[in-house]
Design an enzyme around this catalytic site. Sequence first.
Site, short mmCIF file in Angstrom:
data_model
loop_
_atom_site.label_atom_id
_atom_site.label_comp_id
_atom_site.label_asym_id
_atom_site.label_seq_id
_atom_site.Cartn_x
_atom_site.Cartn_y
_atom_site.Cartn_z
N ARG A 49 -6.06 26.91 6.83
CA ARG A 49 -5.99 26.00 5.72
C ARG A 49 -7.12 24.45 6.02
NH1 ARG A 49 -0.34 25.64 2.77
NH2 ARG A 49 -0.03 27.59 2.32
N ASP A 153 4.77 14.07 -7.35
CA ASP A 153 4.60 14.93 -6.06
C ASP A 153 3.60 14.24 -5.33
OD1 ASP A 153 4.76 18.24 -5.57
OD2 ASP A 153 3.18 17.20 -4.49
#
Length: 279
Positions: A49, A153
């Site tokens: 990632r 979030d």
Amino acid sequence: MNTFTQSALSSPVSSVKLKAGDFKRVKDLLYEYCGIFLQEGKEALVQSRLMKRMRKLGIGSFSEYLDFIERPESGGEFLAFVDVLTTNKTHFFREAQHFEFIRKHIIPTMGGRNAKWWSAGCSTGEEPVTTAITLHEARRTTPWSSVKILATDISREVLKVAKNGVYPSSRMMDVPDSIRRKYFESIGNDEFKVKEQVEEMITYGRLNLTEDWPLKGNFQVIMCRNVMIYFNRQTQQQVVQKFYDQLQPGGFLFLGHSESVSSNNKGFKNLAPAVYQKI
């Protein structure tokens, strides 16, 4: 030209390996910022990632990248670092027993009262949208006045998706056809957009659960499902206590089915799997 390009050319990103020291730095940075505890064995995931970010920036080593994100001139790259390492797996009507509990046991008690609900760790929006749909469907037989759903979030990227309210057909697999027709609009390209009657119930915002919360509390329902599994025990207990403070007396806390409130916490009683009520 990007100042990192020369370094990248001498050490191609594709051949760079994440060293043990770099992985520890990643773990420490992520834990200090948002309480997420990366376990050993996640090195390959972290390497994959972060290499996407390094390629984009032309940075040739993980140590350089980690130095860069901690500098003021990184231009917000630290938040991109958090985004790519945050897991955001979700789907509509996930853990359906919870929405059945809401329909049977919470909505009938609401009467004409206005209520505040909170989806903490809302990811791309499927949870708050499902919650709003559940409320709308129940309204046919059980009237309620007004419910405002706060959805938060830590990831900016998933919040962009949630706010846009557009989902490909592959994400609609768990949505019954009758519900899809009623609450989603086909907009072409095999995509569906959440209709206004659902969208207007939800307010999206960015929030780090391990920092101070600029919230006024008095929530009737808080849903924080499959989020705290990424926290260690101490952080879990701290966050649960903060949820307790934000709930109104008799309010409900929903966790993921692999999560639970500590038996030492006497402020909640367990009503159903991963469903707790503030005493």
